[in-house]
Design a protein around this motif. Structure first.
Motif, mmCIF file in Angstrom:
data_model
loop_
_atom_site.group_PDB
_atom_site.id
_atom_site.type_symbol
_atom_site.label_atom_id
_atom_site.label_comp_id
_atom_site.label_asym_id
_atom_site.label_seq_id
_atom_site.Cartn_x
_atom_site.Cartn_y
_atom_site.Cartn_z
ATOM 1 N N SER A 14 0.939 -1.326 -0.178
ATOM 2 C CA SER A 14 0.075 0.060 -0.018
ATOM 3 C C SER A 14 0.929 1.240 0.150
ATOM 4 C CB SER A 14 -1.067 0.040 1.181
ATOM 5 O OG SER A 14 -0.095 -0.007 2.323
ATOM 6 N N TRP A 15 2.072 1.230 0.674
ATOM 7 C CA TRP A 15 2.797 2.511 0.772
ATOM 8 C C TRP A 15 3.595 2.644 -0.438
ATOM 9 C CZ3 TRP A 15 1.902 5.745 4.298
ATOM 10 C CH2 TRP A 15 1.274 5.452 5.656
ATOM 11 N N ARG A 110 -5.182 -1.258 9.729
ATOM 12 C CA ARG A 110 -4.267 -2.039 8.931
ATOM 13 C C ARG A 110 -3.931 -3.391 9.362
ATOM 14 N NH1 ARG A 110 0.394 3.020 9.070
ATOM 15 N NH2 ARG A 110 -0.782 4.466 9.094
ATOM 16 N N PHE A 115 -3.548 -4.882 3.162
ATOM 17 C CA PHE A 115 -3.994 -4.448 1.719
ATOM 18 C C PHE A 115 -3.748 -5.721 0.900
ATOM 19 C CE2 PHE A 115 -2.475 -2.876 -2.259
ATOM 20 C CZ PHE A 115 -3.107 -1.879 -2.502
ATOM 21 N N VAL A 169 -6.738 2.770 1.378
ATOM 22 C CA VAL A 169 -7.834 3.010 2.617
ATOM 23 C C VAL A 169 -9.164 2.477 1.560
ATOM 24 C CG1 VAL A 169 -9.090 3.937 4.475
ATOM 25 C CG2 VAL A 169 -6.659 4.420 4.032
ATOM 26 N N ARG A 172 -8.851 -1.192 0.850
ATOM 27 C CA ARG A 172 -9.201 -2.006 1.881
ATOM 28 C C ARG A 172 -10.917 -2.018 2.285
ATOM 29 N NH1 ARG A 172 -4.022 -0.205 3.856
ATOM 30 N NH2 ARG A 172 -3.031 -1.889 4.794
#
Length: 210
Positions: A14-15, A110, A115, A169, A172
């Protein structure tokens, strides 16, 4: 100006997605290196680029920029013409606040909802602290929309860095089939219709098929 983005698996990182979306918003051409995560040689390969041992990393003429938020702010400075933050000072302040909250919080969500672009299944049960995070995210999105000065379906009208930070997000909430109010659902749809995200999603799903 030449950029080289080092990322993890598009399916799971995700990052890395945040860093890539920031570059797309900047309109900056870049080279990409994908290092598969959770492999025996993952850490050694990452340490060859940075002592952080984490992704994303951005190689620039000014050195290695580690951390997605630092990457975002660096690109904002280098590409002012791209207007990566909202132009209005109040909206810009709120956008930065929202990004910072995302960057440093929502650990329950998280942890419980990793993710995974390919997932399509709800949790059997949602813990209280996870629901608190979900409710706060929905409220935060609504606060952003209220502060927006530009028209459009992104959080501040036009796509900006805050959307890069909340895209994972949105994933998710979609992939774990979380029921959210209509306005939040519409924003999730906006992210899924964003060409920059769609390109990442397509590549990520191809990783699984490969």
């Amino acid at each position: 100006m030449s950029y080289h983005l080092i990322i993890g698996d598009k399916l799971y990182s995700s990052w890395s997605l945040r860093g890539a979306l920031a570059l797309e918003l900047a309109g900056a051409p870049y080279e990409e290196t994908l290092i598969k995560l959770n492999q025996p040689d993952t850490r050694a390969r990452l340490l060859a680029y940075s002592a952080t041992g984490k992704v994303p990393l951005l190689k620039t003429e000014h050195g290695i920029i580690a951390d997605s938020l630092a990457i975002a702010e660096y690109l904002n400075e280098q590409h002012p013409e791209a207007q990566l933050w909202p132009a209005d000072i109040t909206a810009r302040a709120q956008a930065r606040s929202a990004c910072a909250q995302m960057h440093s919080g929502f650990f329950a969500l998280r942890g419980a909802m990793p993710f995974d672009l390919s997932r399509d299944e709800a949790l059997e049960s949602v813990a209280l602290d996870v629901q608190v995070d979900i409710d706060r995210i929905v409220a935060l999105w609504a606060e952003c929309r209220l502060a927006a000065k530009d028209s459009g379906s992104f959080l501040f009208g036009k796509p900006s860095l805050v959307d890069a930070f909340f895209a994972p997000v949105a994933v998710r909430l979609r992939t774990y089939r979380v029921e959210v109010p209509a306005e939040a659902a519409a924003y999730i749809e906006t992210i899924y219709n964003w060409p920059a995200f769609q390109a990442w999603q397509k590549a990520g799903l191809a990783e699984r098929e490969g």
